[in-house]
Design a protein around this motif. Structure first.
Motif, PDB file in Angstrom:
ATOM      1  N   ASP A  23       0.868  -1.180   0.000  1.00 55.42           N
ATOM      2  CA  ASP A  23       0.000   0.000   0.000  1.00 55.42           C
ATOM      3  C   ASP A  23       0.902   1.226   0.000  1.00 55.42           C
ATOM      4  O   ASP A  23       1.857   1.295   0.777  1.00 55.42           O
ATOM      5  N   VAL A  57      -1.500   3.964   6.515  1.00 53.86           N
ATOM      6  CA  VAL A  57      -2.425   2.846   6.359  1.00 53.86           C
ATOM      7  C   VAL A  57      -1.665   1.524   6.378  1.00 53.86           C
ATOM      8  O   VAL A  57      -2.048   0.572   7.069  1.00 53.86           O
ATOM      9  N   VAL A  96      -2.098  -1.452   9.129  1.00 52.67           N
ATOM     10  CA  VAL A  96      -2.527  -2.800   8.750  1.00 52.67           C
ATOM     11  C   VAL A  96      -1.493  -3.830   9.212  1.00 52.67           C
ATOM     12  O   VAL A  96      -1.846  -4.904   9.726  1.00 52.67           O
ATOM     13  N   ASP A 119      -3.416  -2.739  -1.979  1.00 51.04           N
ATOM     14  CA  ASP A 119      -4.245  -1.591  -2.330  1.00 51.04           C
ATOM     15  C   ASP A 119      -4.508  -1.625  -3.839  1.00 51.04           C
ATOM     16  O   ASP A 119      -3.781  -2.264  -4.594  1.00 51.04           O
ATOM     17  N   LEU A 173      -7.554  -4.325  -0.540  1.00 51.84           N
ATOM     18  CA  LEU A 173      -7.916  -3.304   0.436  1.00 51.84           C
ATOM     19  C   LEU A 173      -8.051  -1.976  -0.308  1.00 51.84           C
ATOM     20  O   LEU A 173      -7.110  -1.527  -0.967  1.00 51.84           O
ATOM     21  N   LYS A 202     -11.191   0.240   3.236  1.00 45.33           N
ATOM     22  CA  LYS A 202     -10.266   0.731   4.249  1.00 45.33           C
ATOM     23  C   LYS A 202     -11.001   1.293   5.461  1.00 45.33           C
ATOM     24  O   LYS A 202     -10.419   1.427   6.541  1.00 45.33           O
TER      25      LYS A 202
END
Length: 216
Positions: A9, A14, A18, A55, A82, A105
Motif C-alpha cells: 500500500d 495505512v 494494517v 491496495d 484493500l 479501508k
C-alpha cells in the motif's frame, strides 16, 4: 500454522496500521511490506507467503494487475484487496481476477483480520460487502462484459499504444495481446481499432479524454 502475509500500500500510515493489526494476531505474521508495485514485486519474489493484502491504486501502477500476476504465479495464494473505492467496477474486477476478498479501508479491523484468515484457507471463495447487488446490476446491464485483461487491453488501444507497447506494459506476449484484441473486437462488434474505440466511447466503457492517437 502461522499465516505469512505481505502488505502492499502506498499510504504509509495505512500500511503500517494494517501491518501492526496483522502482527498483533498470534496466528498471523507480516513477512514483507512495500509502498509500490515495483517494490512489491521484489518483496513477493523474496518471501514465501500465504496471503497478499494489496491496495488498488498506487503511483506506479495497479494493485489489481500485481495481484493478478501473483495469482497466476501461485494459484493457492490468498489475495485481500484493500481499497477506499466503494464501487461496482472495483469490486467486480477484484472478483474476476480471482481475489479472495475485497475490504474497504473504512471497515473495522476485525473484518480485515477475518478476510486475511479466510483468504489463507479458502483463496478461491470471494467475499465482499455488496457482492450480490453488484452482480445483479452487472447482469442487468446491456454493456459487453469484458474480462479484466480485455479491459486493460482496450484501455491501451484507446490510448493509442501499439501491440508491442501493450505487450510490454501489461507483461504479456504480443500473440496473447492479439488474442485479447480479437476478443475485444468481437464483443464490441468492431472490425478495427477505430471502430472499437468508437464503440467503447458510445457504451461508456472509456472516457473521451483517454483517447490517444492510434498506432497499428
Amino acid at each position: 500454522m502461522t499465516i505469512n502475509v505481505v502488505v502492499i500500500d502506498d499510504h504509509t500510515l495505512v500500511r503500517e496500521a494494517v501491518c501492526r493489526m496483522i502482527d498483533s494476531e498470534p496466528d498471523l505474521a507480516v513477512v514483507g511490506q512495500a509502498g509500490g508495485i515495483a517494490e512489491g514485486r521484489t518483496v513477493l519474489a523474496q518471501n514465501l507467503i500465504h496471503v497478499l493484502v494489496v491496495d488498488v491504486s498506487m503511483p506506479d501502477g495497479s494493485g489489481l494487475v500485481l495481484a493478478r500476476a501473483a495469482r497466476e504465479a501461485s494459484p493457492r495464494l490468498g489475495i485481500v484487496v484493500l481499497t477506499m473505492h466503494n464501487d461496482d467496477e472495483t469490486l467486480l474486477e477484484a472478483l474476476d481476477l480471482g481475489a479472495s476478498a475485497l475490504v474497504l479501508k473504512s471497515a473495522p479491523s476485525d473484518e480485515v483480520i477475518a478476510a486475511v484468515r479466510r483468504a489463507a484457507v479458502a483463496p478461491d471463495a470471494f467475499m465482499a460487502t455488496g457482492l450480490a447487488e453488484a452482480l445483479r446490476r452487472r447482469d442487468s446491464s446491456d454493456k459487453p462484459r469484458l474480462t479484466p485483461r480485455e479491459a486493460e487491453v482496450l484501455d491501451r488501444l484507446v490510448a493509442g499504444d501499439s501491440i508491442a507497447a501493450v505487450a510490454k506494459k501489461l507483461y504479456m506476449s504480443e500473440s496473447t495481446v492479439k488474442t485479447h484484441v480479437s476478443k475485444v473486437y468481437e464483443k464490441l462488434g468492431a472490425h478495427n481499432r477505430a471502430s472499437a474505440v468508437m464503440s467503447a466511447l458510445r457504451l461508456g466503457l472509456v472516457k473521451a479524454e483517454s483517447v490517444g492517437h492510434a498506432r497499428h
